[in-house]
Scaffold this motif. Structure first.
Motif, mmCIF file in Angstrom:
data_model
loop_
_atom_site.group_PDB
_atom_site.id
_atom_site.type_symbol
_atom_site.label_atom_id
_atom_site.label_comp_id
_atom_site.label_asym_id
_atom_site.label_seq_id
_atom_site.Cartn_x
_atom_site.Cartn_y
_atom_site.Cartn_z
ATOM 1 N N TRP A 2 0.799 -1.265 -0.061
ATOM 2 C CA TRP A 2 -0.077 -0.070 -0.150
ATOM 3 C C TRP A 2 0.898 1.298 0.025
ATOM 4 N N THR A 3 1.975 1.043 0.635
ATOM 5 C CA THR A 3 2.911 2.242 0.665
ATOM 6 C C THR A 3 3.449 2.650 -0.868
ATOM 7 N N HIS B 5 0.695 4.687 -2.160
ATOM 8 C CA HIS B 5 0.596 6.136 -1.722
ATOM 9 C C HIS B 5 1.879 6.789 -2.143
ATOM 10 N N HIS B 6 2.796 6.406 -2.496
ATOM 11 C CA HIS B 6 3.995 6.886 -3.068
ATOM 12 C C HIS B 6 3.731 7.431 -4.806
ATOM 13 N N LEU C 276 1.347 11.035 -1.819
ATOM 14 C CA LEU C 276 0.785 11.552 -0.785
ATOM 15 C C LEU C 276 2.129 11.516 0.192
ATOM 16 N N ALA D 54 4.868 11.532 2.676
ATOM 17 C CA ALA D 54 5.298 10.369 3.464
ATOM 18 C C ALA D 54 6.907 10.276 3.332
ATOM 19 N N LEU E 284 -5.210 13.226 5.146
ATOM 20 C CA LEU E 284 -4.135 12.295 4.873
ATOM 21 C C LEU E 284 -4.411 10.972 5.261
ATOM 22 N N ALA F 166 -5.110 8.015 2.435
ATOM 23 C CA ALA F 166 -4.433 6.656 2.305
ATOM 24 C C ALA F 166 -5.379 5.554 2.371
ATOM 25 N N LEU G 166 -7.091 4.643 -0.983
ATOM 26 C CA LEU G 166 -5.896 3.940 -2.009
ATOM 27 C C LEU G 166 -6.035 2.721 -1.559
ATOM 28 N N LEU H 45 2.760 10.257 6.416
ATOM 29 C CA LEU H 45 2.199 8.831 6.568
ATOM 30 C C LEU H 45 3.262 7.816 6.722
#
Length: 288
Positions: free
Chosen positions: A93-94, A97-98, A102, A104, A223, A227, A230, A250
């Motif tokens: 999931w990161t 987000h990348h 977002l 982070a 945020l 997240a 997504l 995040l």
């Protein structure tokens, strides 16, 4: 209407989740049906009716969840997996987000032992200290702070030798981590977890958690909601750190999440809100 609540064994925190979800179901007029994936009869699994609720409340049980999923079973997924519930590591999931830009910590998603490449990575992340995060860890286990080149080289060499999958991240100086509980399009509860004494993490051994209610502002809430959406889920526990100027970063999205600590310290009945959300979603689907 039934809520089939899946879990894999009984370990720290699971019993408390089951107790609170059972009480919430009783209050909301939903029949609570816990299923332990470790001792379920896979030759005679229950047949879920259209409109029944399905929630895997802890890590594990993805195989059982996949077997019980159906088009008309109601879950916390935004887009229902049609066939199988694929376990998604928070690192995956990161990546989402990348790609969505977002806010982070800067992250290297694939590690190497090549020294020149590591030097480029350290420079890209802003220098030491850095964070190494092993996939599939929990409650702080597998999160390593690296403060020097000797520390980095020896740790990376060891992790690569064990075939561990891990990432390297920018370190954001902070005093702790905010946990925001998202349900739908809003944050329904938030707490703050102080770093443990002589540690950079907020959790370690059993009982070593210092958490308390704390409002963290609209930027953090926005945020956390973005997240969660997504990640294709309607509820999550989202971890965010604040830098010295109060800017949020995040860290990760957790689904399922341990809603018990936020419920305890904030007084928000998270379990009841979650059950009510699923029940109302089922009722809307039956009308539609």
């Amino acid at each position: 209407m039934k809520l089939y609540c899946l879990h894999e064994g009984i370990y720290e925190g699971v019993a408390a989740r089951l107790t609170r979800l059972a009480a919430a179901c009783l209050a909301e007029g939903v029949e609570f049906c816990p299923l332990n994936s470790e001792c379920a009869d896979y030759s005679n699994l229950p047949n879920l009716n259209p409109g029944d609720l399905l929630y895997n409340c802890a890590r594990g049980s993805e195989t059982l969840e996949s077997l019980l999923l159906g088009d008309r079973v109601v879950t916390f997924y935004v887009s229902q997996p049609a066939v199988i519930a694929t376990p998604v590591d928070s690192v995956d999931w990161t990546i989402l987000h990348h790609k969505a830009a977002l806010r982070a910590p800067k992250t290297i998603f694939h590690m190497t032992g090549h020294r020149a490449q590591l030097s480029d990575y350290v420079q890209f992340l802003g220098g030491f200290p850095l964070i190494l995060k092993i996939r599939a860890g929990t409650r702080g286990t597998g999160i390593i702070r690296v403060d020097s080149w000797p520390n980095l080289l020896s740790t990376v060499d060891f992790l690569l030798s064990t075939s561990s999958r891990f990432i390297m991240r920018q370190y954001i100086p902070n005093s702790g981590t905010a946990r925001l509980v998202v349900l739908g399009n809003e944050v329904i509860a938030s707490e703050f977890r102080d770093n443990l004494p002589n540690d950079f993490r907020v959790s370690g051994k059993e009982g070593e958690i210092n958490f308390y209610p704390r409002e963290v502002g609209q930027d953090c809430s926005d945020l956390a909601v973005a997240a969660t959406q997504l990640a294709n889920v309607e509820t999550a526990g989202v971890d965010i750190v604040l830098d010295a100027s109060g800017e949020p970063y995040l860290l990760e999205v957790n689904f399922p999440h341990n809603f018990v600590p936020p419920q305890m310290v904030t007084g928000v009945d998270v379990a009841s809100l979650m059950v009510r959300w699923l029940r109302d979603k089922s009722l809307r689907a039956s009308v539609g």
